[in-house]
Design a protein around this motif. Structure first.
Motif, PDB file in Angstrom:
ATOM      1  N   MET A 201      -5.081   7.366  -3.187  1.00  0.00           N
ATOM      2  CA  MET A 201      -4.417   9.298  -2.583  1.00  0.00           C
ATOM      3  C   MET A 201      -4.857   9.704  -1.804  1.00  0.00           C
ATOM      4  O   MET A 201      -6.120   9.761  -1.311  1.00  0.00           O
ATOM      5  CB  MET A 201      -4.868  10.179  -4.006  1.00  0.00           C
ATOM      6  N   GLY A 202      -4.640  10.580  -0.198  1.00  0.00           N
ATOM      7  CA  GLY A 202      -4.801  11.238   0.786  1.00  0.00           C
ATOM      8  C   GLY A 202      -3.383  10.999   1.360  1.00  0.00           C
ATOM      9  O   GLY A 202      -2.315  11.335   1.239  1.00  0.00           O
ATOM     10  N   GLU A 203      -4.166  11.603   2.612  1.00  0.00           N
ATOM     11  CA  GLU A 203      -3.352  11.249   3.665  1.00  0.00           C
ATOM     12  C   GLU A 203      -3.145  10.122   4.172  1.00  0.00           C
ATOM     13  O   GLU A 203      -3.658   9.435   4.596  1.00  0.00           O
ATOM     14  CB  GLU A 203      -3.899  11.940   4.964  1.00  0.00           C
ATOM     15  N   PRO A 204      -1.751   9.867   4.561  1.00  0.00           N
ATOM     16  CA  PRO A 204      -1.203   8.477   4.866  1.00  0.00           C
ATOM     17  C   PRO A 204      -2.074   7.531   5.851  1.00  0.00           C
ATOM     18  O   PRO A 204      -2.469   6.762   5.806  1.00  0.00           O
ATOM     19  CB  PRO A 204       0.263   8.263   4.638  1.00  0.00           C
ATOM     20  N   ALA A 205      -1.704   8.276   6.995  1.00  0.00           N
ATOM     21  CA  ALA A 205      -2.263   7.364   7.741  1.00  0.00           C
ATOM     22  C   ALA A 205      -3.885   6.809   7.639  1.00  0.00           C
ATOM     23  O   ALA A 205      -4.330   6.390   8.194  1.00  0.00           O
ATOM     24  CB  ALA A 205      -1.866   8.488   9.553  1.00  0.00           C
ATOM     25  N   ASP A 206      -4.611   8.452   7.146  1.00  0.00           N
ATOM     26  CA  ASP A 206      -5.955   7.908   6.805  1.00  0.00           C
ATOM     27  C   ASP A 206      -6.247   7.276   5.871  1.00  0.00           C
ATOM     28  O   ASP A 206      -6.900   6.481   5.849  1.00  0.00           O
ATOM     29  CB  ASP A 206      -6.405   9.252   6.707  1.00  0.00           C
TER      30      ASP A 206
ATOM     31  N   TYR B 257      -3.053  21.144 -11.648  1.00  0.00           N
ATOM     32  CA  TYR B 257      -1.699  20.177 -10.889  1.00  0.00           C
ATOM     33  C   TYR B 257      -2.685  19.093 -11.752  1.00  0.00           C
ATOM     34  O   TYR B 257      -1.727  18.264 -11.363  1.00  0.00           O
ATOM     35  CB  TYR B 257      -2.388  20.264  -9.405  1.00  0.00           C
ATOM     36  N   GLN B 258      -3.702  18.870 -12.153  1.00  0.00           N
ATOM     37  CA  GLN B 258      -3.681  17.603 -13.489  1.00  0.00           C
ATOM     38  C   GLN B 258      -2.541  16.534 -13.612  1.00  0.00           C
ATOM     39  O   GLN B 258      -1.804  15.394 -13.550  1.00  0.00           O
ATOM     40  CB  GLN B 258      -4.696  16.873 -14.302  1.00  0.00           C
ATOM     41  N   PRO B 259      -1.761  17.177 -14.369  1.00  0.00           N
ATOM     42  CA  PRO B 259      -0.389  17.055 -14.182  1.00  0.00           C
ATOM     43  C   PRO B 259       1.575  16.084 -13.513  1.00  0.00           C
ATOM     44  O   PRO B 259       1.409  15.334 -13.946  1.00  0.00           O
ATOM     45  CB  PRO B 259       0.781  17.782 -15.818  1.00  0.00           C
ATOM     46  N   LEU B 260       0.834  17.271 -12.317  1.00  0.00           N
ATOM     47  CA  LEU B 260       1.846  16.814 -11.263  1.00  0.00           C
ATOM     48  C   LEU B 260       1.308  15.744 -10.741  1.00  0.00           C
ATOM     49  O   LEU B 260       2.024  14.966 -10.297  1.00  0.00           O
ATOM     50  CB  LEU B 260       1.626  18.132 -10.261  1.00  0.00           C
ATOM     51  N   LEU B 261      -0.050  15.122 -10.622  1.00  0.00           N
ATOM     52  CA  LEU B 261      -1.171  14.397  -9.603  1.00  0.00           C
ATOM     53  C   LEU B 261      -0.544  12.884 -10.746  1.00  0.00           C
ATOM     54  O   LEU B 261      -0.366  12.475 -10.097  1.00  0.00           O
ATOM     55  CB  LEU B 261      -2.410  14.246 -10.266  1.00  0.00           C
ATOM     56  N   ASP B 262      -0.436  13.409 -11.998  1.00  0.00           N
ATOM     57  CA  ASP B 262      -0.211  11.811 -13.233  1.00  0.00           C
ATOM     58  C   ASP B 262       1.394  11.787 -12.867  1.00  0.00           C
ATOM     59  O   ASP B 262       1.355  10.482 -13.182  1.00  0.00           O
ATOM     60  CB  ASP B 262      -0.599  12.141 -14.242  1.00  0.00           C
ATOM     61  N   SER B 263       1.832  12.468 -13.080  1.00  0.00           N
ATOM     62  CA  SER B 263       3.389  12.715 -12.122  1.00  0.00           C
ATOM     63  C   SER B 263       3.685  11.719 -10.940  1.00  0.00           C
ATOM     64  O   SER B 263       4.474  10.216 -11.016  1.00  0.00           O
ATOM     65  CB  SER B 263       3.914  13.938 -12.274  1.00  0.00           C
ATOM     66  N   LEU B 264       3.066  11.827 -10.583  1.00  0.00           N
ATOM     67  CA  LEU B 264       3.207  10.896  -8.891  1.00  0.00           C
ATOM     68  C   LEU B 264       2.476   9.924  -8.971  1.00  0.00           C
ATOM     69  O   LEU B 264       2.686   8.923  -8.525  1.00  0.00           O
ATOM     70  CB  LEU B 264       2.546  12.013  -8.127  1.00  0.00           C
ATOM     71  N   GLN B 265       1.490   9.751  -9.803  1.00  0.00           N
ATOM     72  CA  GLN B 265       0.760   8.578 -10.342  1.00  0.00           C
ATOM     73  C   GLN B 265       1.901   7.877 -10.528  1.00  0.00           C
ATOM     74  O   GLN B 265       2.253   6.479  -9.746  1.00  0.00           O
ATOM     75  CB  GLN B 265      -0.110   8.137 -10.469  1.00  0.00           C
ATOM     76  N   ASN B 266       2.282   8.058 -11.960  1.00  0.00           N
ATOM     77  CA  ASN B 266       3.295   7.038 -12.685  1.00  0.00           C
ATOM     78  C   ASN B 266       4.154   6.540 -11.488  1.00  0.00           C
ATOM     79  O   ASN B 266       5.357   5.578 -11.494  1.00  0.00           O
ATOM     80  CB  ASN B 266       3.642   8.148 -14.095  1.00  0.00           C
ATOM     81  N   ALA B 267       5.708   7.598 -10.555  1.00  0.00           N
ATOM     82  CA  ALA B 267       6.425   7.088 -10.001  1.00  0.00           C
ATOM     83  C   ALA B 267       5.932   6.480  -8.949  1.00  0.00           C
ATOM     84  O   ALA B 267       6.764   5.148  -9.175  1.00  0.00           O
ATOM     85  CB  ALA B 267       6.479   8.866  -9.329  1.00  0.00           C
ATOM     86  N   THR B 268       4.855   6.500  -8.575  1.00  0.00           N
ATOM     87  CA  THR B 268       4.127   5.420  -7.146  1.00  0.00           C
ATOM     88  C   THR B 268       4.230   3.787  -8.399  1.00  0.00           C
ATOM     89  O   THR B 268       4.912   2.727  -7.883  1.00  0.00           O
ATOM     90  CB  THR B 268       3.553   5.669  -6.673  1.00  0.00           C
TER      91      THR B 268
ATOM     92  N   LEU C  54       0.929  -0.976   0.170  1.00  0.00           N
ATOM     93  CA  LEU C  54       0.236  -0.131   0.218  1.00  0.00           C
ATOM     94  C   LEU C  54       0.947   0.641   0.464  1.00  0.00           C
ATOM     95  O   LEU C  54       1.781   1.622   1.120  1.00  0.00           O
ATOM     96  CB  LEU C  54      -0.824   0.162   1.304  1.00  0.00           C
ATOM     97  N   ARG C  55       0.428   2.128  -0.932  1.00  0.00           N
ATOM     98  CA  ARG C  55       1.300   3.570  -1.015  1.00  0.00           C
ATOM     99  C   ARG C  55       0.864   4.013  -1.737  1.00  0.00           C
ATOM    100  O   ARG C  55       0.070   4.796  -2.578  1.00  0.00           O
ATOM    101  CB  ARG C  55       2.481   3.464  -2.815  1.00  0.00           C
ATOM    102  N   VAL C  56       0.867   5.674  -0.322  1.00  0.00           N
ATOM    103  CA  VAL C  56      -0.429   6.490  -0.481  1.00  0.00           C
ATOM    104  C   VAL C  56      -0.498   7.178  -1.148  1.00  0.00           C
ATOM    105  O   VAL C  56       1.410   7.766  -0.938  1.00  0.00           O
ATOM    106  CB  VAL C  56      -0.883   6.698   0.690  1.00  0.00           C
ATOM    107  N   ILE C  57      -0.900   8.034  -2.165  1.00  0.00           N
ATOM    108  CA  ILE C  57       0.613   9.126  -3.112  1.00  0.00           C
ATOM    109  C   ILE C  57      -0.529  10.326  -2.475  1.00  0.00           C
ATOM    110  O   ILE C  57      -1.728  10.970  -2.352  1.00  0.00           O
ATOM    111  CB  ILE C  57      -0.632   9.422  -5.042  1.00  0.00           C
ATOM    112  N   GLU C  58       0.249  11.252  -1.278  1.00  0.00           N
ATOM    113  CA  GLU C  58      -0.313  12.142  -0.419  1.00  0.00           C
ATOM    114  C   GLU C  58      -0.220  13.451  -1.188  1.00  0.00           C
ATOM    115  O   GLU C  58       0.635  13.786  -1.815  1.00  0.00           O
ATOM    116  CB  GLU C  58       1.024  12.518   0.826  1.00  0.00           C
ATOM    117  N   ILE C  59      -1.606  14.259  -1.432  1.00  0.00           N
ATOM    118  CA  ILE C  59      -1.792  15.475  -1.905  1.00  0.00           C
ATOM    119  C   ILE C  59      -1.714  16.467  -1.053  1.00  0.00           C
ATOM    120  O   ILE C  59      -2.203  17.893  -1.665  1.00  0.00           O
ATOM    121  CB  ILE C  59      -2.548  15.066  -2.542  1.00  0.00           C
ATOM    122  N   VAL C  60      -2.160  16.593  -0.214  1.00  0.00           N
ATOM    123  CA  VAL C  60      -2.054  17.316   1.200  1.00  0.00           C
ATOM    124  C   VAL C  60      -0.907  18.475   0.940  1.00  0.00           C
ATOM    125  O   VAL C  60      -1.650  19.839   0.631  1.00  0.00           O
ATOM    126  CB  VAL C  60      -1.657  16.924   2.776  1.00  0.00           C
TER     127      VAL C  60
END
Length: 170
Positions: free
Chosen positions: A117-122, A82-93, A61-67
């Motif tokens: 995507m979200g806050e890791p602990a939650d 911000y969609q390209p940035l989110l896509d980049s984070l998703q691709n790296a993950t 489980l790898r949470v993509i933190e966007i906060v």
């Protein structure tokens, strides 16, 4: 909390609940939260051994933190898409997770992945709650004092807010 941050051996934490929903024979998945760091991957061998012995799938489980993206705009790019940035984070993950799952598949066993995507602990607590019978196996960096206040402790928040047994590996 002091034991959580100072124990040198893996520590199994089970919150007291009014009704125990999980017995050892009901274990259905081993969930390993990862943050992309080698320190988080320390929990993988322990989790893989438990998954093998219990014949349970290993869920990475790898949470993509966007906060930080949503609330801090250090570049002053308000109104930027911000969609390209989110896509980049998703691709790296996805690349990171594919590398890990590939190496674990080679060793045998059922390995799956999840990348919410979200806050890791939650998101860790939410995932474990939705997948009853899970055991969360995660590492802790052992931070305490000011470092914990500034950087936070995902393991601490998972233990305090989750209702799932959690094995913490330092």
């Amino acid at each position: 909390e002091k034991v959580l941050h100072t124990a040198r051996t893996p520590l199994l934490l089970i919150r007291p609940v009014t009704q125990q929903e999980l017995s050892p024979r009901d274990l259905s998945a081993i969930v390993v939260p990862l943050d992309g760091s080698p320190l988080a991957e320390v929990a993988l061998p322990v989790a893989a051994a438990i998954a093998t012995r219990c014949n349970a799938p290993l869920i990475l489980l790898r949470v993509i933190e966007i906060v930080a993206i949503a609330f801090a705009d250090p570049t002053g790019m308000a109104g930027t898409n911000y969609q390209p940035l989110l896509d980049s984070l998703q691709n790296a993950t996805d690349n990171y997770m594919n590398t890990l799952t590939g190496s674990l598949h080679d060793k045998g066993g059922d390995v799956q992945k999840a990348t919410p995507m979200g806050e890791p602990a939650d998101k860790i607590v939410e995932y474990a709650d939705k997948h009853r019978g899970s055991l969360v196996v995660m590492s802790t960096h052992g931070r305490s004092g000011l470092a914990e206040v500034v950087l936070g402790s995902v393991a601490r928040r998972v233990v305090l807010h989750g209702n799932t047994p959690t094995l913490v590996v330092r």
